[in-house]
Design a protein around this motif. Structure first.
Motif, PDB file in Angstrom:
ATOM      1  N   GLY A  22       0.815  -1.217   0.000  1.00  0.00           N
ATOM      2  CA  GLY A  22       0.000   0.000   0.000  1.00  0.00           C
ATOM      3  C   GLY A  22       0.846   1.264   0.000  1.00  0.00           C
ATOM      4  O   GLY A  22       0.565   2.206  -0.738  1.00  0.00           O
ATOM      5  N   LEU A  23       1.898   1.271   0.816  1.00  0.00           N
ATOM      6  CA  LEU A  23       2.811   2.427   0.832  1.00  0.00           C
ATOM      7  C   LEU A  23       3.493   2.593  -0.520  1.00  0.00           C
ATOM      8  O   LEU A  23       3.639   3.713  -1.020  1.00  0.00           O
ATOM      9  N   ASP A  24       3.896   1.475  -1.117  1.00  0.00           N
ATOM     10  CA  ASP A  24       4.491   1.507  -2.452  1.00  0.00           C
ATOM     11  C   ASP A  24       3.486   2.085  -3.453  1.00  0.00           C
ATOM     12  O   ASP A  24       3.850   2.888  -4.316  1.00  0.00           O
ATOM     13  N   GLY A  25       2.226   1.699  -3.317  1.00  0.00           N
ATOM     14  CA  GLY A  25       1.188   2.229  -4.195  1.00  0.00           C
ATOM     15  C   GLY A  25       1.030   3.732  -4.052  1.00  0.00           C
ATOM     16  O   GLY A  25       0.828   4.451  -5.038  1.00  0.00           O
ATOM     17  N   ILE A  26       1.141   4.222  -2.833  1.00  0.00           N
ATOM     18  CA  ILE A  26       1.055   5.674  -2.599  1.00  0.00           C
ATOM     19  C   ILE A  26       2.217   6.382  -3.294  1.00  0.00           C
ATOM     20  O   ILE A  26       2.032   7.382  -3.988  1.00  0.00           O
ATOM     21  N   GLU A  28       4.025   5.268  -5.810  1.00  0.00           N
ATOM     22  CA  GLU A  28       3.864   5.154  -7.263  1.00  0.00           C
ATOM     23  C   GLU A  28       2.852   6.167  -7.780  1.00  0.00           C
ATOM     24  O   GLU A  28       3.063   6.776  -8.831  1.00  0.00           O
ATOM     25  N   THR A  29       1.766   6.344  -7.056  1.00  0.00           N
ATOM     26  CA  THR A  29       0.744   7.308  -7.468  1.00  0.00           C
ATOM     27  C   THR A  29       1.313   8.724  -7.457  1.00  0.00           C
ATOM     28  O   THR A  29       1.113   9.493  -8.414  1.00  0.00           O
ATOM     29  N   ILE A  30       2.031   9.073  -6.413  1.00  0.00           N
ATOM     30  CA  ILE A  30       2.672  10.395  -6.344  1.00  0.00           C
ATOM     31  C   ILE A  30       3.662  10.554  -7.495  1.00  0.00           C
ATOM     32  O   ILE A  30       3.695  11.591  -8.164  1.00  0.00           O
ATOM     33  N   HIS A  89      -0.862   1.266 -11.599  1.00  0.00           N
ATOM     34  CA  HIS A  89      -0.267   0.315 -10.656  1.00  0.00           C
ATOM     35  C   HIS A  89      -0.477   0.798  -9.221  1.00  0.00           C
ATOM     36  O   HIS A  89      -0.879   0.028  -8.342  1.00  0.00           O
ATOM     37  N   GLY A  90      -0.215   2.064  -8.974  1.00  0.00           N
ATOM     38  CA  GLY A  90      -0.319   2.613  -7.624  1.00  0.00           C
ATOM     39  C   GLY A  90      -1.743   2.643  -7.101  1.00  0.00           C
ATOM     40  O   GLY A  90      -2.013   2.195  -5.981  1.00  0.00           O
ATOM     41  N   VAL A  91      -2.667   3.155  -7.886  1.00  0.00           N
ATOM     42  CA  VAL A  91      -4.057   3.256  -7.439  1.00  0.00           C
ATOM     43  C   VAL A  91      -4.653   1.856  -7.235  1.00  0.00           C
ATOM     44  O   VAL A  91      -5.374   1.620  -6.256  1.00  0.00           O
ATOM     45  N   THR A  92      -4.342   0.927  -8.127  1.00  0.00           N
ATOM     46  CA  THR A  92      -4.847  -0.444  -7.983  1.00  0.00           C
ATOM     47  C   THR A  92      -4.343  -1.061  -6.683  1.00  0.00           C
ATOM     48  O   THR A  92      -5.114  -1.687  -5.945  1.00  0.00           O
ATOM     49  N   LYS A  93      -3.059  -0.882  -6.402  1.00  0.00           N
ATOM     50  CA  LYS A  93      -2.506  -1.409  -5.148  1.00  0.00           C
ATOM     51  C   LYS A  93      -3.199  -0.806  -3.934  1.00  0.00           C
ATOM     52  O   LYS A  93      -3.545  -1.516  -2.990  1.00  0.00           O
TER      53      LYS A  93
END
Length: 167
Positions: A22-26, A28-30, A89-93
């Motif tokens: 989840g942190l990785d997804g955040i 990636e989204t940023i 990838h980020g939002v999906t995670k």
């Protein structure tokens, strides 16, 4: 709606692993949003500025030279692809991790499928150009797939009944 509650050390590893996802997804989204907001020319200028001190001390610095090479290779379409890739990838995670932490049964197979697709892509990238970082990420993702599958089996009614019936 119940929240996920770890019952044993592997459950705790699962919880930690999906929180890291989840942190990785955040991040990636940023990163994807930043790539959409910043032009390739700005990325080149920023990379040159960030690496100039290191390259003045050591013109052969491995990391600084690779960063510069990647930054100079960016085009508008490459930046757009990277931004869209990171955002999807980020939002999906993030969505899947929140659902798993809320103990949503539907999220378990989706997380497994999502990670398996990216493991396949990562293996393709490793075959083209092996790196230690991508290999470690792929091993971590495979471990998270196994933990997710394990938790999903524990959560499904058929398996939960079998587990409870054991002495």
């Amino acid at each position: 709606m119940s929240q996920f509650k770890p019952r044993d050390p592997l459950d705790r590893l699962f919880e930690i692993g999906i929180i890291l996802k989840g942190l990785d997804g955040i991040f990636e989204t940023i990163g994807g949003l930043l790539l959409l907001a910043v032009s390739p020319a700005t990325i080149n200028a920023l990379t040159a500025w960030l690496t100039q001190h290191e390259l003045s001390e050591d013109p052969n610095d491995f990391i600084a030279n690779h960063l510069l090479r990647y930054a100079h290779g960016l085009t508008g379409s490459a930046v757009t692809f990277a931004a869209v890739y990171l955002l999807v990838h980020g939002v999906t995670k993030i969505v899947l991790v929140i659902a798993l932490l809320r103990n949503q049964i539907w999220a378990y197979p989706w997380m497994i499928a999502f990670l398996l697709i990216f493991i396949g892509y990562q293996l393709y990238r490793i075959a083209l150009s092996p790196t230690l970082g991508l290999s470690a990420l792929t091993a971590f993702d495979a471990f998270i797939v196994w933990l997710t599958w394990r938790e999903w089996r524990k959560q499904t009614p058929v398996h939960a009944i079998r587990t409870e019936a054991k002495p």
